[in-house]
Design a protein around this motif. Structure first.
Motif, mmCIF file in Angstrom:
data_model
loop_
_atom_site.group_PDB
_atom_site.id
_atom_site.type_symbol
_atom_site.label_atom_id
_atom_site.label_comp_id
_atom_site.label_asym_id
_atom_site.label_seq_id
_atom_site.Cartn_x
_atom_site.Cartn_y
_atom_site.Cartn_z
ATOM 1 N N TYR A 1 10.825 67.742 -16.245
ATOM 2 C CA TYR A 1 11.675 68.278 -17.305
ATOM 3 C C TYR A 1 11.607 69.796 -17.192
ATOM 4 N N ALA A 2 12.065 70.285 -16.048
ATOM 5 C CA ALA A 2 12.024 71.704 -15.718
ATOM 6 C C ALA A 2 13.035 71.953 -14.606
ATOM 7 N N THR A 3 13.293 73.223 -14.324
ATOM 8 C CA THR A 3 14.184 73.589 -13.231
ATOM 9 C C THR A 3 13.341 73.862 -11.994
ATOM 10 N N CYS A 4 13.642 73.135 -10.910
ATOM 11 C CA CYS A 4 12.905 73.313 -9.668
ATOM 12 C C CYS A 4 13.562 72.478 -8.569
ATOM 13 N N LYS A 5 13.068 72.615 -7.365
ATOM 14 C CA LYS A 5 13.477 71.775 -6.241
ATOM 15 C C LYS A 5 12.279 70.922 -5.851
ATOM 16 N N VAL A 6 12.457 69.590 -5.831
ATOM 17 C CA VAL A 6 11.386 68.669 -5.479
ATOM 18 C C VAL A 6 11.623 68.166 -4.061
ATOM 19 N N THR A 7 10.620 68.307 -3.200
ATOM 20 C CA THR A 7 10.681 67.789 -1.838
ATOM 21 C C THR A 7 9.574 66.764 -1.665
ATOM 22 N N ASN A 8 9.937 65.571 -1.237
ATOM 23 C CA ASN A 8 8.962 64.502 -1.039
ATOM 24 C C ASN A 8 8.503 64.500 0.413
ATOM 25 N N GLN A 9 7.256 64.896 0.638
ATOM 26 C CA GLN A 9 6.657 64.915 1.974
ATOM 27 C C GLN A 9 5.463 63.970 2.042
ATOM 28 N N SER A 10 5.442 62.959 1.159
ATOM 29 C CA SER A 10 4.272 62.103 1.009
ATOM 30 C C SER A 10 4.213 60.945 2.000
ATOM 31 N N GLY A 11 5.320 60.656 2.675
ATOM 32 C CA GLY A 11 5.339 59.513 3.577
ATOM 33 C C GLY A 11 5.733 58.221 2.875
ATOM 34 N N LYS A 12 5.918 58.275 1.542
ATOM 35 C CA LYS A 12 6.323 57.106 0.763
ATOM 36 C C LYS A 12 7.421 57.511 -0.211
ATOM 37 N N ALA A 13 8.232 56.533 -0.629
ATOM 38 C CA ALA A 13 9.270 56.795 -1.618
ATOM 39 C C ALA A 13 8.631 57.221 -2.939
ATOM 40 N N LEU A 14 9.326 58.064 -3.684
ATOM 41 C CA LEU A 14 8.821 58.624 -4.929
ATOM 42 C C LEU A 14 9.781 58.297 -6.064
ATOM 43 N N GLU A 15 9.247 57.737 -7.162
ATOM 44 C CA GLU A 15 10.053 57.522 -8.370
ATOM 45 C C GLU A 15 10.111 58.847 -9.120
ATOM 46 N N LEU A 16 11.325 59.398 -9.250
ATOM 47 C CA LEU A 16 11.520 60.714 -9.846
ATOM 48 C C LEU A 16 12.365 60.585 -11.101
ATOM 49 N N GLU A 17 11.808 61.030 -12.235
ATOM 50 C CA GLU A 17 12.573 61.099 -13.474
ATOM 51 C C GLU A 17 13.055 62.532 -13.636
ATOM 52 N N LYS A 18 14.365 62.696 -13.838
ATOM 53 C CA LYS A 18 14.997 64.013 -13.869
ATOM 54 C C LYS A 18 15.052 64.575 -15.292
ATOM 55 N N PRO A 19 15.365 65.878 -15.415
ATOM 56 C CA PRO A 19 15.429 66.503 -16.740
ATOM 57 C C PRO A 19 16.404 65.827 -17.715
ATOM 58 N N ASP A 20 17.457 65.204 -17.199
ATOM 59 C CA ASP A 20 18.423 64.551 -18.088
ATOM 60 C C ASP A 20 18.000 63.135 -18.483
ATOM 61 N N GLY A 21 16.826 62.691 -18.024
ATOM 62 C CA GLY A 21 16.317 61.371 -18.367
ATOM 63 C C GLY A 21 16.658 60.290 -17.352
ATOM 64 N N SER A 22 17.571 60.585 -16.426
ATOM 65 C CA SER A 22 17.905 59.599 -15.393
ATOM 66 C C SER A 22 16.799 59.565 -14.342
ATOM 67 N N SER A 23 16.791 58.500 -13.550
ATOM 68 C CA SER A 23 15.767 58.339 -12.517
ATOM 69 C C SER A 23 16.403 58.127 -11.162
ATOM 70 N N GLU A 24 15.660 58.452 -10.123
ATOM 71 C CA GLU A 24 16.081 58.153 -8.761
ATOM 72 C C GLU A 24 14.847 57.908 -7.914
ATOM 73 N N THR A 25 15.052 57.163 -6.841
ATOM 74 C CA THR A 25 14.004 56.981 -5.858
ATOM 75 C C THR A 25 14.258 57.998 -4.760
ATOM 76 N N LEU A 26 13.305 58.893 -4.576
ATOM 77 C CA LEU A 26 13.436 59.961 -3.588
ATOM 78 C C LEU A 26 12.680 59.546 -2.332
ATOM 79 N N PRO A 27 13.411 59.241 -1.236
ATOM 80 C CA PRO A 27 12.734 58.827 -0.005
ATOM 81 C C PRO A 27 11.870 59.959 0.567
ATOM 82 N N SER A 28 10.896 59.585 1.355
ATOM 83 C CA SER A 28 10.084 60.596 2.028
ATOM 84 C C SER A 28 10.981 61.442 2.925
ATOM 85 N N GLY A 29 10.786 62.746 2.892
ATOM 86 C CA GLY A 29 11.590 63.671 3.684
ATOM 87 C C GLY A 29 12.816 64.186 2.947
#
Length: 169
Positions: free
Chosen positions: A127-155
């Motif tokens: 719940y902030a302004t930023c750029k999120v980069t997933n470098q974990s090697g696994k998909a990431l469940e990301l909840e965005k500032p507007d309350g919506s969600s997305e699965t952010l793949p690695s890379g």
């Protein structure tokens, strides 16, 4: 090494070549300038008007920043730990690196440049302004500032913007 709040209260430093190690249950630091602050095994962390080149936090669950300026912030969590970072409008963090943890929440009207997820976290709510980069090697469940969600793949990356709604009285 700071092992008590009394020691933290007495701390007076304004030298960006110095490093501080904090290891106590909870800590409040204010009005200091240092090169690096390393915080270990401290569940509640409050920093106010602190300037540092690097902040390194391990196992902090409730983190609050007011007027903090940092080039780099590293948060390393345990797989069983939830952690939250709250920042005010005067806080500016150029780069935030997340290394593991359970559910991680980032919130506030301050500035966070890049958020890099290096080790898997169960979920990330931003719940902030930023750029999120997933470098974990696994998909990431990301909840965005507007309350919506997305699965952010690695890379993959996602740019997020917190929209502040003015109050009308």
């Amino acid at each position: 090494m700071i092992t008590s709040q009394e020691q933290a209260d007495e701390l007076r430093v304004s030298d960006d070549s110095k490093s501080i190690l904090v290891a106590c249950g909870s800590v409040y630091l204010s009005g200091i300038t240092v090169g690096t602050i390393t915080i270990r095994n401290t569940t509640k962390i409050q920093l106010s008007n602190v300037t540092a080149k690097a902040l390194d936090i391990s196992q902090g669950t409730a983190i609050s920043f007011t007027g903090v300026k940092a080039d780099q912030l590293l948060i390393a969590g345990e797989k069983t730990e939830e952690s939250s970072l709250q920042i005010d409008s005067e806080t500016n963090i150029s780069k935030l690196e997340l290394n593991g943890g359970q559910a991680v929440t980032l919130e506030g009207s301050g500035t966070i440049g890049d958020v890099e997820v290096k080790e898997p976290v169960s979920s990330l709510a931003v719940y902030a302004t930023c750029k999120v980069t997933n470098q974990s090697g696994k998909a990431l469940e990301l909840e965005k500032p507007d309350g919506s969600s997305e699965t952010l793949p690695s890379g993959a990356a996602s740019s997020l913007k917190l929209e502040l709604t003015p109050l009308h009285l």
